[in-house]
Motif scaffolding. Sequence first.
Motif, PDB file in Angstrom:
ATOM      1  N   GLN A 214       0.826  -1.203   0.000  1.00  0.00           N
ATOM      2  CA  GLN A 214       0.000   0.000   0.000  1.00  0.00           C
ATOM      3  C   GLN A 214       0.861   1.254   0.000  1.00  0.00           C
ATOM      4  O   GLN A 214       0.606   2.204  -0.755  1.00  0.00           O
ATOM      5  N   GLU A 215       1.890   1.278   0.840  1.00  0.00           N
ATOM      6  CA  GLU A 215       2.775   2.435   0.894  1.00  0.00           C
ATOM      7  C   GLU A 215       3.543   2.585  -0.412  1.00  0.00           C
ATOM      8  O   GLU A 215       3.728   3.707  -0.900  1.00  0.00           O
ATOM      9  N   LEU A 216       3.981   1.473  -0.980  1.00  0.00           N
ATOM     10  CA  LEU A 216       4.720   1.515  -2.233  1.00  0.00           C
ATOM     11  C   LEU A 216       3.856   2.081  -3.352  1.00  0.00           C
ATOM     12  O   LEU A 216       4.326   2.895  -4.145  1.00  0.00           O
ATOM     13  N   ALA A 217       2.595   1.689  -3.392  1.00  0.00           N
ATOM     14  CA  ALA A 217       1.693   2.210  -4.421  1.00  0.00           C
ATOM     15  C   ALA A 217       1.552   3.725  -4.293  1.00  0.00           C
ATOM     16  O   ALA A 217       1.558   4.447  -5.300  1.00  0.00           O
ATOM     17  N   ALA A 218       1.459   4.221  -3.078  1.00  0.00           N
ATOM     18  CA  ALA A 218       1.342   5.670  -2.866  1.00  0.00           C
ATOM     19  C   ALA A 218       2.621   6.395  -3.268  1.00  0.00           C
ATOM     20  O   ALA A 218       2.575   7.465  -3.892  1.00  0.00           O
ATOM     21  N   VAL A 219       3.763   5.819  -2.947  1.00  0.00           N
ATOM     22  CA  VAL A 219       5.047   6.425  -3.308  1.00  0.00           C
ATOM     23  C   VAL A 219       5.207   6.469  -4.825  1.00  0.00           C
ATOM     24  O   VAL A 219       5.610   7.487  -5.392  1.00  0.00           O
ATOM     25  N   ILE A 220       4.879   5.372  -5.492  1.00  0.00           N
ATOM     26  CA  ILE A 220       5.003   5.317  -6.959  1.00  0.00           C
ATOM     27  C   ILE A 220       4.073   6.335  -7.598  1.00  0.00           C
ATOM     28  O   ILE A 220       4.466   7.043  -8.535  1.00  0.00           O
ATOM     29  N   ALA A 221       2.858   6.449  -7.113  1.00  0.00           N
ATOM     30  CA  ALA A 221       1.911   7.424  -7.651  1.00  0.00           C
ATOM     31  C   ALA A 221       2.448   8.843  -7.475  1.00  0.00           C
ATOM     32  O   ALA A 221       2.354   9.673  -8.393  1.00  0.00           O
ATOM     33  N   ASP A 222       3.043   9.124  -6.327  1.00  0.00           N
ATOM     34  CA  ASP A 222       3.610  10.450  -6.065  1.00  0.00           C
ATOM     35  C   ASP A 222       4.778  10.738  -7.012  1.00  0.00           C
ATOM     36  O   ASP A 222       4.888  11.830  -7.576  1.00  0.00           O
ATOM     37  N   ILE A 223       5.650   9.755  -7.188  1.00  0.00           N
ATOM     38  CA  ILE A 223       6.797   9.929  -8.093  1.00  0.00           C
ATOM     39  C   ILE A 223       6.318  10.166  -9.521  1.00  0.00           C
ATOM     40  O   ILE A 223       6.812  11.061 -10.210  1.00  0.00           O
ATOM     41  N   LYS A 224       5.350   9.372  -9.979  1.00  0.00           N
ATOM     42  CA  LYS A 224       4.823   9.542 -11.336  1.00  0.00           C
ATOM     43  C   LYS A 224       4.208  10.927 -11.516  1.00  0.00           C
ATOM     44  O   LYS A 224       4.398  11.570 -12.556  1.00  0.00           O
ATOM     45  N   ALA A 225       3.486  11.401 -10.508  1.00  0.00           N
ATOM     46  CA  ALA A 225       2.861  12.720 -10.589  1.00  0.00           C
ATOM     47  C   ALA A 225       3.928  13.807 -10.688  1.00  0.00           C
ATOM     48  O   ALA A 225       3.812  14.737 -11.497  1.00  0.00           O
ATOM     49  N   LYS A 226       4.988  13.696  -9.902  1.00  0.00           N
ATOM     50  CA  LYS A 226       6.063  14.695  -9.945  1.00  0.00           C
ATOM     51  C   LYS A 226       6.824  14.625 -11.270  1.00  0.00           C
ATOM     52  O   LYS A 226       7.205  15.660 -11.821  1.00  0.00           O
ATOM     53  N   MET A 227       7.027  13.411 -11.780  1.00  0.00           N
ATOM     54  CA  MET A 227       7.698  13.279 -13.072  1.00  0.00           C
ATOM     55  C   MET A 227       6.875  13.949 -14.160  1.00  0.00           C
ATOM     56  O   MET A 227       7.423  14.645 -15.019  1.00  0.00           O
ATOM     57  N   LYS A 228       5.566  13.750 -14.125  1.00  0.00           N
ATOM     58  CA  LYS A 228       4.686  14.362 -15.114  1.00  0.00           C
ATOM     59  C   LYS A 228       4.683  15.884 -14.963  1.00  0.00           C
ATOM     60  O   LYS A 228       4.775  16.616 -15.950  1.00  0.00           O
ATOM     61  N   GLU A 229       4.602  16.345 -13.736  1.00  0.00           N
ATOM     62  CA  GLU A 229       4.555  17.782 -13.463  1.00  0.00           C
ATOM     63  C   GLU A 229       5.808  18.496 -13.975  1.00  0.00           C
ATOM     64  O   GLU A 229       5.737  19.585 -14.529  1.00  0.00           O
ATOM     65  N   TYR A 230       6.967  17.880 -13.797  1.00  0.00           N
ATOM     66  CA  TYR A 230       8.226  18.504 -14.178  1.00  0.00           C
ATOM     67  C   TYR A 230       8.765  18.015 -15.522  1.00  0.00           C
ATOM     68  O   TYR A 230       9.834  18.440 -15.950  1.00  0.00           O
ATOM     69  N   GLY A 231       8.051  17.120 -16.170  1.00  0.00           N
ATOM     70  CA  GLY A 231       8.488  16.619 -17.474  1.00  0.00           C
ATOM     71  C   GLY A 231       9.734  15.752 -17.387  1.00  0.00           C
ATOM     72  O   GLY A 231      10.552  15.743 -18.296  1.00  0.00           O
ATOM     73  N   ILE A 232       9.871  15.018 -16.315  1.00  0.00           N
ATOM     74  CA  ILE A 232      11.048  14.162 -16.111  1.00  0.00           C
ATOM     75  C   ILE A 232      10.775  12.798 -16.733  1.00  0.00           C
ATOM     76  O   ILE A 232       9.697  12.243 -16.594  1.00  0.00           O
TER      77      ILE A 232
END
Length: 102
Positions: free
Chosen positions: A24-42
């Motif tokens: 559950q925690e891993l899913a939340a972390v991955i979602a957060d990372i993906k959102a930040k990657m999308k936000e910053y174009g990484i």
Amino acid sequence: MSSYSELMNQAQALMAQAEQVRKQELAAVIADIKAKMKEYGITVSDLGGAAAAVRKSPKSKVAREVKYRGPNGETWAGGLGRKPEWVRAILAAGKNIEDFRI
């Protein structure tokens, strides 16, 4: 005083509970990372990784996409033939290989 069998059952129940919380925690972390990657174009390559992990089959020289990652970073494309030792160990322990899908 608890018996060995009771303690082992408790330990197994706690390990199962810990694994569920980790997922559950891993899913939340991955979602957060993906959102930040999308936000910053990484991209993955910006992070020093390959766009898609591939492994060349020694016999066919064909690149295959890695589908599974083991607990120590081992990878497997899930193809035909003999399964790697880490996959066999996971299956022998009663775990589901799909829990290790990338």
